[in-house]
Write an enzyme that holds these catalytic residues in place. Sequence first.
Site, PDB file in Angstrom:
ATOM      1  N   SER A 103       0.862  -1.180   0.000  1.00 26.69           N
ATOM      2  CA  SER A 103       0.000   0.000   0.000  1.00 26.69           C
ATOM      3  C   SER A 103       0.898   1.228   0.000  1.00 26.69           C
ATOM      4  O   SER A 103       2.053   1.164   0.444  1.00 26.69           O
ATOM      5  CB  SER A 103      -0.886   0.006   1.248  1.00 26.69           C
ATOM      6  OG  SER A 103      -1.529   1.262   1.423  1.00 26.69           O
TER       7      SER A 103
ATOM      8  N   TYR B 248      -1.802   0.697  10.894  1.00 25.02           N
ATOM      9  CA  TYR B 248      -1.963   0.198   9.530  1.00 25.02           C
ATOM     10  C   TYR B 248      -0.722   0.533   8.714  1.00 25.02           C
ATOM     11  O   TYR B 248      -0.184  -0.324   7.997  1.00 25.02           O
ATOM     12  CB  TYR B 248      -3.209   0.783   8.868  1.00 25.02           C
ATOM     13  CG  TYR B 248      -3.351   0.341   7.430  1.00 25.02           C
ATOM     14  CD1 TYR B 248      -3.647  -0.984   7.122  1.00 25.02           C
ATOM     15  CD2 TYR B 248      -3.164   1.238   6.379  1.00 25.02           C
ATOM     16  CE1 TYR B 248      -3.750  -1.409   5.808  1.00 25.02           C
ATOM     17  CE2 TYR B 248      -3.272   0.824   5.061  1.00 25.02           C
ATOM     18  CZ  TYR B 248      -3.567  -0.499   4.781  1.00 25.02           C
ATOM     19  OH  TYR B 248      -3.658  -0.918   3.467  1.00 25.02           O
TER      20      TYR B 248
END
Length: 251
Positions: free
Chosen positions: A137, A150
């Site tokens: 990501s 995250y």
Amino acid sequence: MKTALITGATSGIGRSTAIELAKHNINLILCGRRQHRLDALQNELSTTVNVHTLCFDVRDKDAVFSTIENLPEAFSTIDILINNAGNAHGLSPIQTGDLDDWDAMMDINVKGLLYVSKAVLPKMIAAQSGHIINIGSIAGKEVYPNGNIYCASKHAVDAINKGMRIDLNPYGIRVGAIHPGLVETEFSNVRFKGNDQKAATVYNGFDPLTPEDIADIIAFVVTRPYHVNIADLIVFPTAQANSTIVNKKIN
């Protein structure tokens, strides 16, 4: 024909990747936690390629190893591993973060990727061949407000990808990562704990990436000649400049 194992295959990027790889005559091992979705995808694709499903949670170490070790003979050689399973839970500053959310992100995004890779690698090493794609990501390249854990989990994926590529180089195994920006999937619904209205605002006002966009890139990566390894790739929608800057006037 090659065989690809895809984790997180029941929705989003994983599901779209399965559909795209079937077009390239790649047999599929589809992993996920929702058997009914796995069955539906198997029925859809089995007229084109051979499909086998595995229903387990990548956090369950014993299930990962026992299931992969006991694959049917026809699916026992895995040529391509796509570590796609992952999640984001919550969007809170670190001082108010939920410990269960932290555990879920670290267990799925990091430990789950490691378990599946560890289970698949012995045969790749023995064959001196294989290709691993780790789905990261932009959160693995930058840190944004309230993204703390995250982002940490996806930074770990970035580091694991680099270390894996070094360690597996002597065995001729290709290793690379794809780091998407904003992709419209169930991601935000999970992050906002089922609040569909709040999740929808993430993608309003611009054209985000689609799961099919990422699947197309994955298919390109795995169909390159053996001497070509796409080691690290970041992809944004045109409207996105980085983790926090999105031009919501571009449609």
